[in-house]
Design a protein around this motif. Structure first.
Motif, PDB file in Angstrom:
ATOM      1  N   ILE A  98     -58.539 -21.237  15.070  1.00 56.52           N
ATOM      2  CA  ILE A  98     -59.220 -20.694  13.894  1.00 56.52           C
ATOM      3  C   ILE A  98     -60.717 -20.975  13.951  1.00 56.52           C
ATOM      4  CG2 ILE A  98     -59.437 -20.899  11.382  1.00 56.52           C
ATOM      5  CD1 ILE A  98     -56.430 -21.372  11.260  1.00 56.52           C
ATOM      6  N   VAL A  99     -61.076 -22.200  14.354  1.00 60.08           N
ATOM      7  CA  VAL A  99     -62.491 -22.555  14.461  1.00 60.08           C
ATOM      8  C   VAL A  99     -63.188 -21.675  15.495  1.00 60.08           C
ATOM      9  CG1 VAL A  99     -64.095 -24.371  15.147  1.00 60.08           C
ATOM     10  CG2 VAL A  99     -62.170 -24.913  13.654  1.00 60.08           C
ATOM     11  N   LEU A 100     -62.540 -21.428  16.628  1.00 55.22           N
ATOM     12  CA  LEU A 100     -63.141 -20.587  17.659  1.00 55.22           C
ATOM     13  C   LEU A 100     -63.309 -19.140  17.178  1.00 55.22           C
ATOM     14  CD1 LEU A 100     -61.345 -21.851  20.901  1.00 55.22           C
ATOM     15  CD2 LEU A 100     -63.670 -22.341  20.125  1.00 55.22           C
ATOM     16  N   VAL A 101     -62.307 -18.641  16.463  1.00 54.69           N
ATOM     17  CA  VAL A 101     -62.414 -17.278  15.937  1.00 54.69           C
ATOM     18  C   VAL A 101     -63.553 -17.184  14.933  1.00 54.69           C
ATOM     19  CG1 VAL A 101     -61.248 -15.525  14.560  1.00 54.69           C
ATOM     20  CG2 VAL A 101     -60.012 -16.685  16.382  1.00 54.69           C
ATOM     21  N   LEU A 102     -63.665 -18.176  14.040  1.00 58.15           N
ATOM     22  CA  LEU A 102     -64.754 -18.169  13.063  1.00 58.15           C
ATOM     23  C   LEU A 102     -66.112 -18.263  13.750  1.00 58.15           C
ATOM     24  CD1 LEU A 102     -63.328 -20.467  10.231  1.00 58.15           C
ATOM     25  CD2 LEU A 102     -63.463 -17.976  10.269  1.00 58.15           C
ATOM     26  N   LEU A 140     -70.449 -17.531  23.692  1.00 59.41           N
ATOM     27  CA  LEU A 140     -70.124 -18.367  24.855  1.00 59.41           C
ATOM     28  C   LEU A 140     -71.148 -19.479  25.030  1.00 59.41           C
ATOM     29  CD1 LEU A 140     -68.992 -15.643  27.427  1.00 59.41           C
ATOM     30  CD2 LEU A 140     -67.555 -17.205  26.096  1.00 59.41           C
ATOM     31  N   PHE A 141     -72.410 -19.147  24.829  1.00 64.41           N
ATOM     32  CA  PHE A 141     -73.439 -20.184  24.942  1.00 64.41           C
ATOM     33  C   PHE A 141     -73.264 -21.237  23.856  1.00 64.41           C
ATOM     34  CE2 PHE A 141     -77.654 -21.890  23.974  1.00 64.41           C
ATOM     35  CZ  PHE A 141     -78.030 -22.362  25.223  1.00 64.41           C
ATOM     36  N   SER A 142     -72.970 -20.819  22.622  1.00 65.25           N
ATOM     37  CA  SER A 142     -72.746 -21.771  21.538  1.00 65.25           C
ATOM     38  C   SER A 142     -71.551 -22.663  21.823  1.00 65.25           C
ATOM     39  CB  SER A 142     -72.546 -21.022  20.217  1.00 65.25           C
ATOM     40  OG  SER A 142     -73.652 -20.198  19.917  1.00 65.25           O
ATOM     41  N   LEU A 143     -70.509 -22.080  22.405  1.00 65.29           N
ATOM     42  CA  LEU A 143     -69.324 -22.866  22.739  1.00 65.29           C
ATOM     43  C   LEU A 143     -69.648 -23.915  23.796  1.00 65.29           C
ATOM     44  CD1 LEU A 143     -66.298 -23.263  22.334  1.00 65.29           C
ATOM     45  CD2 LEU A 143     -65.897 -21.512  24.086  1.00 65.29           C
ATOM     46  N   LEU A 147     -69.375 -28.019  23.352  1.00 67.09           N
ATOM     47  CA  LEU A 147     -68.645 -28.927  24.237  1.00 67.09           C
ATOM     48  C   LEU A 147     -69.557 -30.010  24.803  1.00 67.09           C
ATOM     49  CD1 LEU A 147     -66.408 -26.344  26.151  1.00 67.09           C
ATOM     50  CD2 LEU A 147     -65.741 -27.870  24.270  1.00 67.09           C
ATOM     51  N   ALA A 148     -70.796 -29.616  25.147  1.00 65.73           N
ATOM     52  CA  ALA A 148     -71.747 -30.604  25.654  1.00 65.73           C
ATOM     53  C   ALA A 148     -72.099 -31.632  24.585  1.00 65.73           C
ATOM     54  CB  ALA A 148     -73.005 -29.901  26.151  1.00 65.73           C
ATOM     55  N   VAL A 149     -72.243 -31.179  23.348  1.00 64.56           N
ATOM     56  CA  VAL A 149     -72.554 -32.102  22.260  1.00 64.56           C
ATOM     57  C   VAL A 149     -71.406 -33.076  22.035  1.00 64.56           C
ATOM     58  CG1 VAL A 149     -72.935 -32.238  19.769  1.00 64.56           C
ATOM     59  CG2 VAL A 149     -74.177 -30.559  21.131  1.00 64.56           C
ATOM     60  N   ILE A 150     -70.180 -32.579  22.087  1.00 60.29           N
ATOM     61  CA  ILE A 150     -69.020 -33.468  21.923  1.00 60.29           C
ATOM     62  C   ILE A 150     -69.008 -34.534  23.012  1.00 60.29           C
ATOM     63  CG2 ILE A 150     -66.500 -33.555  22.025  1.00 60.29           C
ATOM     64  CD1 ILE A 150     -66.443 -30.823  20.698  1.00 60.29           C
TER      65      ILE A 150
END
Length: 319
Positions: A98-102, A140-143, A147-150
């Protein structure tokens, strides 16, 4: 941008954004157009305001502890391993999906909202299709950034978790380690938030104007920051002040609207003038760096940046 560097203003773009908001929403006032642009703003906010909370702890009176249920039902841990664990894993996967879709819809919505402001129209389907490639690239860039921030925050949490992993219970070393960890995490969160806010605000107009992918926009924005760091830092600080003021206004609007403004989409429609100003401000700021960053350079309807100059008086006849 060769030769003399242009003067970069901060308050003038904000004034232009306010004038453009009045033109889009009030000249003339169209409730249908208002609601469509409000929906575009709602979609754009999904990329940064997706907040899903899940709490299985019901409280002292309503104890939904899976271990207790398993013992009462079967007298062993077989229920936990056979049912509860897959259920928890399924819920986690569903929440992540759901988070990815949003996030995906929000990234696409950023371009829809930008298009509504640039072209002074209320449209959803056409810009959704037209800027599909740019929106997907930004997603894709935001994703990847997320992941890098996590990963970075996980490393920063090591000083906080280290005392507990080593069995420290008290002492100055424990306090120092916890303080260092908290300061590191808080500092990283502040820096990452500021950096991503700046990059994402300027990336979207560049991608909209150039019809390019996210990596190209990142290089463009990084070049602008390296070329004119002073005005861009001032812009970021001023934008944070605007966001703080918007937060205060949003909170004050709740009692005056009987908490109707807290309803998703409805609140966006009510506060739409604020969202339009905040979205138009980066567009006017960025266009000062040259025509290649002007989102209105190819638009059908240029914005009203200033009132038209009065006609000059006819020169007196010469003898």
């Amino acid at each position: 941008m060769n030769g003399d560097q242009p003067k970069i203003e901060i308050f003038e773009p904000f004034g232009a954004a306010f004038e453009l908001m009045k033109r889009i929403l009030f000249q003339p006032f169209d409730i249908g157009k208002w609601c469509v642009i409000g929906f575009a703003a709602f979609l754009a906010n999904l990329s940064g305001n997706a907040n899903l909370n899940y709490s299985p702890d019901i409280g002292d009176k309503g104890d939904w502890n899976f271990r207790s249920i398993s013992h009462n039902a079967t007298g062993s841990n077989d229920w936990w391993t056979s049912c509860a664990v897959p259920l928890v894993v399924g819920v986690v996967i569903l929440v992540v999906a759901i988070v990815l879709v949003l996030l995906w819809v929000g990234c696409r919505g950023r371009f829809i909202f930008t298009d509504c402001i640039v072209r002074n129209r209320g449209a959803i389907v056409e810009p959704w299709r037209e800027y599909r490639r740019e929106g997907n690239s930004f997603f894709l860039f935001s994703l990847l950034v997320g992941l890098a921030v996590i990963a970075i925050l996980a490393i920063a949490f090591v000083p906080i978790l280290l005392p507990f992993l080593q069995g420290w219970k008290e002492g100055a070393a424990l306090i120092a380690s916890l303080t260092l960890g908290i300061v590191m995490v808080a500092g990283l969160v502040l820096v990452i938030t500021a950096a991503w806010s700046l990059m994402s605000q300027l990336m979207v107009p560049v991608m909209y104007r150039r019809r390019c992918r996210a990596l190209v926009a990142v290089r463009e924005v990084a070049g602008l920051i390296g070329l004119r760091p002073g005005p861009i830092v001032l812009y970021l600080l001023f934008f944070f002040v605007l966001v703080l003021a918007t937060t205060v206004i949003s909170c004050l609007s709740l009692p005056f609207t009987c908490c109707i403004a807290a309803i998703p989409y409805v609140g966006t429609v009510i506060l739409l003038p604020i969202y339009v100003v905040l979205a138009a401000f980066p567009l006017f700021f960025l266009r000062q760096f040259g025509p290649e960053y002007d989102v209105w350079a190819t638009a059908d309807l240029p914005p009203l940046t200033s009132p038209p100059a009065p006609p000059s008086e006819a020169p007196p006849p010469t003898g």
